[in-house]
Every structure is written in C-alpha cells, then in structure tokens.
Scaffold this active site. Structure first.
Site, PDB file in Angstrom:
ATOM      1  N   ASP A 162      15.879 -21.682   1.008  1.00  0.00           N
ATOM      2  CA  ASP A 162      16.917 -20.889   0.319  1.00  0.00           C
ATOM      3  C   ASP A 162      18.116 -21.702  -0.126  1.00  0.00           C
ATOM      4  OD1 ASP A 162      15.957 -18.476   2.665  1.00  0.00           O
ATOM      5  OD2 ASP A 162      15.706 -18.279   0.514  1.00  0.00           O
TER       6      ASP A 162
ATOM      7  N   HIS B 272      15.781 -23.411  10.515  1.00  0.00           N
ATOM      8  CA  HIS B 272      14.527 -22.666  10.329  1.00  0.00           C
ATOM      9  C   HIS B 272      13.843 -22.501  11.676  1.00  0.00           C
ATOM     10  CE1 HIS B 272      10.577 -21.504   8.807  1.00  0.00           C
ATOM     11  NE2 HIS B 272      11.202 -21.207   7.682  1.00  0.00           N
TER      12      HIS B 272
END
Ligand code: SDX
Length: 431
Positions: A365, A308
């Site tokens: 996700d 991320h």
C-alpha cells in the site's frame, strides 16, 4: 502426510499429533482432532500461528519476499500478462490459452452492464458516501438481480458465469459510483476496449472532453490489479471464506470481504498512506515528528504502508510498484512532491533501529496510491481499486473452500471464557 509428528504431554498423557507439510515445505501441526482427543483447544489471537485451511492458489514466503500465484512468480505475471489472464489463472489454476482468453474476454464484455434499476441506487447515497460502502452495498445487491448461482447445468447460470459477471460488473459499479459522486453523466462500458481501458474510459471520459487512454496508464493500472489479485489468507479473504462457509451466496460473501478490506490496517492503508504523506508534506516535511509519533506507544499513529503480518522483508509487490511509480510519473511528466516525501520517509525508516528491529518495510500500500493519484483516481477510491484487483482471489478462495467437501464446514472458532462463573440470580429488590 509427513512421516514427522509432534508429541504433546498433557495431564500425564502423551499425545501424538500428525504433521502436515505443504508443497513448498511449510509445516503445520495438525490439531483437527485435538479437542476430541485431549479436551484442550489452542488459543491464538489474530491467528498469528494458525492455518485456517490448505490452499493451492497463492504461495508467499514472508522471509524471502516471495509471492507466486498458482506457481507463477508475480514478477513474471506483472511483466507479461493482462489482468484478466491472471484472474483466469487464479480462478482456474492455469493460464488461459488463446481460445480460453478470448471466451473470457467475451464474458467480460457480455456482463459489463448492471441492471438499469441498480443505477437508481446511486441517487440515494449521500454525496459524501464512502465508495467502499457503496461498493459493498451494490455487490451484495447483485444477488437480487442475478440470483442464478448453483445450477451448473444451466448454461446461463452457475458459478462460472456468476464469476465472470461479478468480475465485470464490479468495474462498472466502481466507475459509475465515481461519476455519480462528481455529478457527471455515466459512461457505459465500451465493447471495443479491454478490461483496464474500459475502466479508465468509464471513469474519465466526458461528452465534452473525450478521454484519451494512454497505453502507459492502462499498463500501470493493469500491473497494479495483477499485484493485488490474491494474497492467501489475509483478513478480507479469510472473511470471504468464513462468511461463505455458512452457505451464503458469492455476492454476499464478497460484499463482506469488501467491508473487511476497508479497514486502515488492511486495504484501507493505501488511502491512509496518501493522507499521511499529505499530512507530513503540509507540516513542512517534519519527518522526525511523525516517525517519533509512530514509535510512541501512547500514540495511536502508525506509519501507514509499513509493516506486514507475513512479510518481514520488502513486500515483493511494493518493489514492483515503487519502480512503476517512477515510470508512470516520468511518462506522464508529473512531478509529485508526495513521491519525494514517500522516498525520504522510506529512507529514514530504513535507517531507524525501531523499524529495522521490527522488520517494518514498505508494503503493497505504500507506493500504490502515488500511481492511482497520477492516473487521476481520487484518494477515497484507492481501496476500491484494491478490491477490483483482489476480486479474482476472493472468488477463487471462496470456490476452493466450497469445493473442499472433506474440510469445508462452517467456520466457528472456539474461545477461553474469562468471565464470572455461575452465580445465583438476584431479584430486583436485592440488586
Ligand atoms: C495489507 O495480510 C495481508 O496479506 C494483507 C495485504 C494483502 O495483500 O491482503 O498484504 C494487504 O493489508 C497490507 C498492510 C496494510 N496496513 C498498513 O500498512 C497499516 C500499518 N501497518 C501496521 O498496522 C501493521 O504493520 C500491520 C497491521 C500491517 C501488521 O500488524 P501485526 O502483524 O499485528 O504486527 P504488530 O502490530 O504486532 O506490530 C509489531 C510491532 C509492534 O511494536 P512492538 O509492540 O513490537 O513494540 O511493530 C510495530 C507495532 O507497534 N508496528 C508499527 C507499524 N507496524 C507495526 N509501528 C509503526 N508503524 C507501523 N506501520
């Protein structure tokens, strides 16, 4: 403004740059007058070090794994709220009281239908059309049917109504596109159902096989939508702000956000994760092969759902979703081998130096698709689900940008030119 400041020495001159400090202690060097004062711009590909705006909507701390919407921890909101309560919070700055929530629920019911002419659009997409391309097309087309946007005086127009209209209709568009893709009759919104129940009913109810809405399924969907509701200046939200800064209407700005979210590096990752887990499972669970591929710079393969830009520890949303995964599968008595693949992959990544030294942890996700799959949502609609959740955030950020009369101007980054300098024109016979 902070009492602190930065000093910049350029070409023998010293410039003093003010420091901006946020309410959570984040600090920025204010370079809004840099070019005018120094003739220099800054260069920051991917905006890794650059803040595009100030915002009061969402705070996240990538080092601590903290995510708050309007000052409330997502753990509290995900545990205690309905999605439209959180949508109201993100859009208006406070959680709604009973009356405000009832009015918002009435708006959701009032605006749930789409113009019947729009239903014909679905007949003209190819059967294998991506649900994200359908969603961005339909959202952009809403402007043609519901153009009233700016007249706040008109009780039936203005941004408040347009916001409720968009929030409710995107859910109908998503469900209708699914029904059309499988050739089933459309199921219209039911005023007796809440936001999540209505979506599930429109997706899965059939004239010959009534769909029973399990509370656990509606609750899992509610939690997922809340966890996706906003995430400060990510790629798609920055797209919505940038497109909106040109004076584009809300629908077109959101349609641009849907397209940005579609990317496998962004919201498209939830679909890519499921496809990756299926690939590993089909390949005899050869984890080492795919972990090796992910580490190989010559190979474009990456472990979807890991890493991320901001979180350098466990994405707080992934922690909640992982727990919800186990709960949903247990409640529905589903044994999904892909969850076992996901858990083993996470375990191996956690013990692998390459990923640990790069702070690569599961992000929002990584586990969400396991729940969508358990609910019965097709893989190619996972990113549509992300868009349904993110819509309140996109709208709130767009409105915040519009309402900031001091700083909101058309977004137009600069560049450093590295091409050929001026050269004499060559007529054809000399080329
Ligand atoms: C979302 O921004 C947001 O807030 C987004 C989001 C939201 O709510 O809006 O949180 C939603 O988009 C989550 C992210 C979903 N995407 C993925 O899961 C795709 C896989 N992840 C990567 O592509 C990547 O981690 C990104 C895109 C998420 C972040 O990319 P960055 O910040 O540009 O980091 P990078 O690519 O420079 O990676 C740093 C290093 C590199 O190695 P080195 O050059 O240092 O040797 O880590 C490696 C990368 O190769 N790396 C990975 C990896 N992610 C990063 N290696 C293998 N697999 C991965 N998934």
């Amino acid at each position: 403004m902070s009492q602190n400041f930065a000093q910049l020495c350029l070409d023998g001159q010293t410039y003093t740059l003010p420091i901006v400090e946020g309410t959570a202690g984040e600090k920025a060097i204010d370079i809004r007058n840099l070019l005018k004062e120094t003739g220099y711009i800054t260069l920051d590909s991917g905006y890794m070090n650059t803040g595009s705006c100030t915002s009061a909507i969402t705070y996240l701390d990538g080092a601590q794994g903290i995510l708050n919407y309007r000052g409330y921890a997502i753990e509290d909101l995900a545990e205690n709220c309905q999605f439209i309560e959180v949508a109201y919070l993100i859009l208006n700055g406070d959680l709604p009281n009973f009356g405000e929530l009832e009015q918002f629920k009435r708006d959701m019911k009032r605006f749930a239908l789409i113009h019947e002419d729009m239903i014909h659009f679905f007949d003209h997409f190819p059967p294998n059309a991506s649900p994200m391309s359908i969603l961005s097309t339909m959202v952009g087309s809403l402007h043609n049917y519901y153009p009233e946007m700016d007249d706040e005086e008109d009780p039936y127009g203005g941004i408040t109504v347009t916001t409720a209209r968009l929030l409710s209709k995107i859910r109908t568009i998503a469900a209708f596109s699914y029904k059309k893709s499988i050739g089933h009759p459309l199921v219209y919104p039911n005023a007796k159902l809440n936001y999540c129940q209505n979506f599930l009913n429109m997706m899965f109810d059939r004239p010959n096989m009534p769909y029973v809405i399990k509370p656990e399924v509606a609750s899992a969907l509610n939690k997922l939508l809340i966890l996706h509701a906003d995430h400060e200046q990510n790629c798609s939200t920055s797209t919505v702000r940038l497109v909106g800064s040109a004076g584009v209407n809300l629908y077109a700005s959101i349609s641009a956000g849907v397209n940005a979210l579609w990317g496998p590096l962004h919201g498209g990752a939830n679909q890519a994760v499921l496809e990756m887990l299926e690939l590993i499972y089909a390949d005899d669970c050869n984890y080492d092969k795919y972990i090796k591929k992910a580490k190989n710079k010559e190979d474009s393969f990456r472990l979807s759902g890991f890493g991320h830009r901001v979180y350098k520890t466990f994405d707080p949303r992934a922690r909640i979703i992982k727990k919800a995964c186990h709960e949903v599968l247990e409640t529905l008595d589903i044994q999904d081998p892909l969850l076992d693949v996901a858990l083993e992959l996470e375990r191996r990544v956690k013990n692998d130096d390459y990923f640990q030294t790069r702070n690569l942890y599961p992000n929002v996700d990584f586990y969400s698709g396991i729940i969508y799959r358990a609910i019965g949502i097709p893989t190619n609609m996972f990113t549509v689900m992300f868009a349904l959740g993110r819509l309140p955030g996109w709208i709130a950020q767009w409105r915040e940008m519009k309402e900031d009369k001091v700083n909101s101007r058309i977004g137009r980054p600069r560049q450093i030119y590295t091409g050929l300098t001026l050269r004499p024109f060559l007529p054809m016979h000399e080329r």
